[in-house]
Scaffold this motif. Structure first.
Motif, short mmCIF file in Angstrom:
data_model
loop_
_atom_site.label_atom_id
_atom_site.label_comp_id
_atom_site.label_asym_id
_atom_site.label_seq_id
_atom_site.Cartn_x
_atom_site.Cartn_y
_atom_site.Cartn_z
N GLY A 55 -89.09 42.30 -39.24
CA GLY A 55 -89.19 42.77 -40.61
C GLY A 55 -87.86 43.20 -41.19
N VAL A 56 -87.06 43.93 -40.40
CA VAL A 56 -85.77 44.40 -40.89
C VAL A 56 -84.82 43.23 -41.12
CG1 VAL A 56 -83.71 45.72 -40.27
CG2 VAL A 56 -85.97 46.71 -39.92
N LEU A 57 -84.79 42.28 -40.21
CA LEU A 57 -83.92 41.12 -40.39
C LEU A 57 -84.34 40.29 -41.60
CD1 LEU A 57 -83.40 39.92 -36.69
CD2 LEU A 57 -81.84 41.25 -38.11
N ALA A 58 -85.64 40.16 -41.81
CA ALA A 58 -86.12 39.43 -42.99
C ALA A 58 -85.70 40.15 -44.27
CB ALA A 58 -87.64 39.28 -42.93
N SER A 59 -85.74 41.48 -44.24
CA SER A 59 -85.35 42.27 -45.42
C SER A 59 -83.87 42.06 -45.75
CB SER A 59 -85.61 43.75 -45.17
OG SER A 59 -86.98 44.01 -44.96
N GLU A 60 -83.04 41.99 -44.72
CA GLU A 60 -81.60 41.87 -44.92
C GLU A 60 -81.16 40.44 -45.23
OE1 GLU A 60 -78.80 44.52 -44.20
OE2 GLU A 60 -80.58 45.31 -45.20
N TYR A 61 -81.70 39.49 -44.49
CA TYR A 61 -81.14 38.14 -44.52
C TYR A 61 -82.13 37.07 -45.01
CZ TYR A 61 -78.04 40.77 -41.45
OH TYR A 61 -77.21 41.73 -40.93
N GLY A 62 -83.35 37.49 -45.35
CA GLY A 62 -84.37 36.54 -45.76
C GLY A 62 -85.19 36.08 -44.56
N ALA A 63 -86.46 35.75 -44.80
CA ALA A 63 -87.39 35.46 -43.70
C ALA A 63 -87.16 34.08 -43.07
CB ALA A 63 -88.82 35.57 -44.21
N LYS A 64 -86.51 33.19 -43.78
CA LYS A 64 -86.44 31.79 -43.36
C LYS A 64 -85.75 31.61 -42.02
CE LYS A 64 -84.93 27.26 -45.11
NZ LYS A 64 -84.26 26.55 -46.23
N HIS A 65 -84.70 32.40 -41.75
CA HIS A 65 -83.88 32.15 -40.55
C HIS A 65 -83.94 33.31 -39.55
CE1 HIS A 65 -82.30 28.70 -42.66
NE2 HIS A 65 -81.87 29.47 -43.65
N VAL A 66 -85.01 34.10 -39.60
CA VAL A 66 -85.09 35.29 -38.76
C VAL A 66 -84.99 34.95 -37.27
CG1 VAL A 66 -86.69 37.06 -37.93
CG2 VAL A 66 -86.26 36.84 -40.36
N LYS A 67 -85.70 33.95 -36.82
CA LYS A 67 -85.69 33.62 -35.39
C LYS A 67 -84.30 33.18 -34.92
CE LYS A 67 -89.93 34.63 -34.50
NZ LYS A 67 -90.21 35.83 -33.67
N THR A 68 -83.60 32.45 -35.77
CA THR A 68 -82.24 32.03 -35.42
C THR A 68 -81.32 33.24 -35.35
OG1 THR A 68 -82.61 29.93 -36.56
CG2 THR A 68 -80.33 30.52 -36.06
N ILE A 69 -81.45 34.15 -36.30
CA ILE A 69 -80.62 35.36 -36.28
C ILE A 69 -80.94 36.19 -35.05
CG2 ILE A 69 -80.09 37.50 -37.51
CD1 ILE A 69 -80.67 35.97 -40.11
N GLU A 70 -82.21 36.32 -34.72
CA GLU A 70 -82.59 37.05 -33.50
C GLU A 70 -81.93 36.44 -32.28
OE1 GLU A 70 -86.61 38.13 -32.55
OE2 GLU A 70 -87.18 38.17 -34.66
N LYS A 71 -81.88 35.13 -32.21
CA LYS A 71 -81.25 34.44 -31.07
C LYS A 71 -79.76 34.77 -30.99
CE LYS A 71 -80.34 29.80 -29.20
NZ LYS A 71 -80.50 28.33 -29.44
N GLY A 72 -79.07 34.73 -32.14
CA GLY A 72 -77.66 35.06 -32.14
C GLY A 72 -77.40 36.49 -31.74
N LEU A 73 -78.20 37.42 -32.25
CA LEU A 73 -78.03 38.83 -31.91
C LEU A 73 -78.37 39.10 -30.45
CD1 LEU A 73 -79.50 40.54 -35.12
CD2 LEU A 73 -77.11 40.02 -34.59
N ALA A 74 -79.33 38.36 -29.92
CA ALA A 74 -79.67 38.52 -28.50
C ALA A 74 -78.50 38.11 -27.61
CB ALA A 74 -80.91 37.69 -28.17
N LEU A 75 -77.81 37.05 -27.99
CA LEU A 75 -76.62 36.65 -27.23
C LEU A 75 -75.53 37.71 -27.32
CD1 LEU A 75 -76.60 32.86 -28.16
CD2 LEU A 75 -76.68 33.77 -25.82
N TRP A 76 -75.37 38.32 -28.49
CA TRP A 76 -74.39 39.41 -28.63
C TRP A 76 -74.81 40.61 -27.78
CZ3 TRP A 76 -73.00 39.61 -34.59
CH2 TRP A 76 -72.23 38.49 -34.89
N SER A 77 -76.09 40.90 -27.73
CA SER A 77 -76.56 42.02 -26.92
C SER A 77 -76.32 41.75 -25.44
CB SER A 77 -78.05 42.27 -27.18
OG SER A 77 -78.27 42.74 -28.49
N GLU A 78 -76.56 40.51 -25.01
CA GLU A 78 -76.28 40.16 -23.62
C GLU A 78 -74.78 40.23 -23.34
OE1 GLU A 78 -76.90 36.48 -20.42
OE2 GLU A 78 -77.67 36.30 -22.47
N ALA A 79 -73.98 39.79 -24.31
CA ALA A 79 -72.53 39.83 -24.14
C ALA A 79 -72.05 41.26 -23.89
CB ALA A 79 -71.84 39.25 -25.37
N LEU A 80 -72.65 42.20 -24.59
CA LEU A 80 -72.19 43.59 -24.49
C LEU A 80 -72.43 44.18 -23.10
CD1 LEU A 80 -70.84 45.73 -26.26
CD2 LEU A 80 -73.11 46.64 -26.77
N THR A 81 -73.37 43.63 -22.35
CA THR A 81 -73.60 44.14 -20.99
C THR A 81 -72.43 43.85 -20.07
OG1 THR A 81 -74.73 42.12 -20.24
CG2 THR A 81 -76.08 43.83 -21.27
#
Length: 692
Positions: free
Chosen positions: A464-490
């Motif tokens: 919901g928050v990602l859709a609010s910020e960036y639009g609902a169309k690409h939420v899953k793709t954005i989640e994937k990119g952020l997940a890679l950044w989260s893994e990178a931070l480990t």
């Protein structure tokens, strides 16, 4: 194609105080059967004459409907109203501070337990309509109350700067408390500030103010003149500024002349005798047995002027002290003192089979650390109110000059552990940032809604928050990119050498070969020497990190993995078509962070090459090492130069409120001039010496 314009210094402030996106409504959307659609002219009725907190929130709500939804607002009588605002103490389990109910039926009835709750309801309704991209609300009863209070933040606008527009953003992002660094009455480390003015203006937005003490503590509580000494500082502060809701005491900032034999009784920055280190910590870095006596004296003095001050004792500086000593201090704290423990600091971490530790605030370890857990258990046994420094406004020292860390999934792991601490040990209040302050972002929205009851499923909330910020169309793709950044931070290394070195300022960090130079701080900066340009290679005490010559090569491997994953996440986000402005800023920041990682790797590689150069006895090997250093400096020049377009498109990159600008274009070009000096002078000297 939408592109980001070039910004001048501080232009980011315009973006964070201009919250409403024009014409956000999607006119093609129609309300569902279970939704209430606001009419084109909304009629609002207030059951009573509300105070300034509700008035401000109502005006913001009116602006939102007009600017973002194309809807006008007018006041009316209750019978004709589309929206009714009221206060009630009868909200069941939501009859608590900032609690509210929204009933959506034939009209919208918004009931706050108090005025702050009513105001928060209006701000939250804005969020819901932004997500829906239309003025439609689900029918039924909706309840809300905060999980933590207070939620304390420093200013992300500027050091101790709180204009009204920023205070509005603090309230809209669900935070209810700001902090001011206090050296004396109306005096901060930055100079004069009218405390009462800030307190009065913050109150208009439903925000309390805590004093973060930087006051000198030059008397032991047993000294004959101790009471008069502290009356002249803490007593006078609350006598002249009674609006302060709380006081934060951190050992580093308030250390006093303790009689504890474990400490030197000298200040941290002058902890030497005849120029020789004492070998003992100063009182600010150890849980001295006489801190409770000092706190009782402060309580006595402060309570003369104001009885209900929340006195917060923060154990930040002794996270590496023995658990026995820390717990014993908690067992002896005076009644009425609030304990605050940092959530992740001091935790030991492994890089390969080598030891390091969380030197300062980090998201690479989501917590809780053993230090926090041990103190939370002790506070629970004492029935002491428990707060934590959680950094959940979105930023840590992992990257010192970015506005926030966009690793959403990592933050959610911390949120979950905080919920456990809330349920198990009574964690009730949080400090959410330090010097770097709160920058409104999708992370502050994510935490705002997470830190509330009823609890919302994490995957649903993130979407919901990602859709609010960036639009609902690409939420899953954005989640994937952020997940890679989260893994990178480990794979990040939260050591002194990184958090106070290359990662503190990013690509403006100079690589020093012969002569160690200091960063070039702004004259107005509060923290001028916080970045170490000489790479830290001392053996840590007490035994918190493996020997550097063993540890650093493994850390390079770890950061290379971080770089690889971060680049993958950035590539995922780059592939998204039709990016909106917020997504462009996120990607732009991602490029800066990637270049900061590269600088961090180069700093470690240079350290290893210099160590090898000093250790080798083979002339040809030495010549090769010097050539490798030269190549490394040239590679870092390219890395730094390529960062300049990104800092020019976002004036918040390279900036931090207490340090001012240390990673902007000017400082990057300063670093490039230094690199040319290193190549033309120092490396030339090394080459000549290697052949003699």
């Amino acid at each position: 194609m939408l592109q980001l314009p070039k910004e001048e210094r501080y232009d980011f402030r315009k973006r964070i105080i201009n919250p409403h996106v024009p014409d956000l409504r999607d006119q093609a959307l129609a309300p569902q059967a279970d939704e209430y659609a606001l009419p084109e002219c909304v009629k609002i009725y207030g059951e009573k004459e509300f105070g300034i907190v509700v008035q401000h929130a109502a005006e913001d709500f009116r602006q939102f409907l007009s600017i973002s939804m194309g809807i006008s607002v007018q006041e009316t009588c209750r019978e004709d109203a589309d929206i009714v605002l009221q206060i009630s103490k009868d909200l069941g389990e939501y009859s608590t501070y900032k609690g509210y109910q929204v009933h959506v039926g034939e009209q919208i009835l918004i009931t706050g337990y108090d005025e702050r709750g009513l105001a928060q309801a209006l701000y939250n309704l804005e969020d819901i309509m932004v997500y829906r991209r239309a003025p439609y609300l689900k029918k039924g009863d909706h309840y809300w109350k905060p999980m933590y209070a207070p939620m304390m933040i420093h200013s992300g606008y500027g050091f101790d700067q709180y204009p009204d527009e920023y205070l509005r953003e603090v309230a809209r992002n669900g935070r209810d408390t700001i902090m001011i660094f206090v050296k004396d009455v109306n005096k901060t480390p930055h100079g004069f500030l009218d405390f009462n003015d800030v307190i009065q203006r913050a109150a208009k937005y439903g925000i309390d103010v805590y004093a973060y003490s930087n006051m000198h503590s030059e008397r032991h509580p047993s000294d004959p003149d101790a009471e008069a000494h502290y009356e002249a500082s803490y007593g006078r502060l609350f006598a002249e500024c009674p609006g302060f809701k709380g006081l934060i005491l951190c050992g580093e900032s308030v250390e006093f002349p303790s009689k504890d034999p474990h400490v030197s009784n000298l200040h941290y920055y002058n902890n030497r005798i005849d120029g020789i280190p004492t070998g003992k910590p100063s009182p600010g870095w150890f849980p001295c047995y006489d801190y409770p006596e000092w706190l009782r004296l402060l309580q006595k003095i402060i309570y003369r002027h104001k009885q209900d001050v929340d006195i917060v004792f923060w154990s930040y500086n002794w996270c590496r002290a023995p658990e026995e000593d820390r717990v014993k201090l908690i067992e002896n704290l005076p009644e009425g003192i609030t304990l605050q423990a940092t959530f992740e600091m001091g935790e030991g971490i492994l890089t390969g089979d080598l030891q390091n530790y969380c030197a300062d605030y980090t998201l690479s370890f989501t917590g809780p650390g053993k230090y926090f857990t041990s103190e939370a258990i002790a506070a629970k046994k004492r029935n002491i109110k428990l707060y934590s420094m959680t950094n959940t406004a979105g930023m840590t020292w992992d990257f010192g000059v970015v506005p926030y860390e966009p690793m959403a999934q990592s933050w959610q792991k911390r949120y979950k552990e905080m919920e456990k601490a809330h349920d198990q040990w009574g964690l009730s209040g949080i400090m959410e940032c330090h010097h770097y302050g709160m920058y409104p972002s999708f992370i502050t929205k994510l935490s705002k809604w997470t830190f509330s009851e009823p609890r919302i499923p994490y995957d649903q909330l993130l979407e919901g928050v990602l859709a609010s910020e960036y639009g609902a169309k690409h939420v899953k793709t954005i989640e994937k990119g952020l997940a890679l950044w989260s893994e990178a931070l480990t794979w990040y290394i939260p050591s002194d050498a990184d958090q106070y070195g290359a990662f503190r300022v990013g690509p403006s960090y100079p690589l020093c070969v012969n002569v160690t130079i200091g960063m070039q701080p702004a004259p107005e900066a509060v923290c001028k020497g916080i970045c170490y340009t000489g790479y830290i290679d001392n053996v840590q005490s007490p035994n918190t990190a493996s020997f550097p010559s063993l540890r650093v090569p493994e850390e390079i491997k770890s950061l290379e993995k971080m770089k690889e994953l971060f680049a993958q996440g950035l590539a995922v986000l780059e592939e998204i078509p039709d990016k909106n402005e917020k997504l462009l800023y996120l990607i732009n920041q991602g490029h800066f962070m990637l270049h900061a990682i590269i600088t961090g790797i180069h700093a470690k590689q240079l350290y290893c090459l210099k160590c090898n150069a000093k250790a080798t006895r083979d002339r040809q090997q030495l010549i090769q090492i010097v050539d490798d250093i030269e190549a490394l400096i040239k590679e870092e020049i390219q890395n730094a130069e390529s960062t300049i377009p990104y800092v020019n498109r976002d004036s918040r990159l390279g900036y931090e409120p207490s340090m001012e600008y240390l990673g902007d274009e000017w400082h990057i070009r300063w670093k490039l001039r230094h690199a040319e000096y290193v190549l033309n002078t120092e490396i030339a000297d090394w080459k000549a010496a290697a052949r003699l």
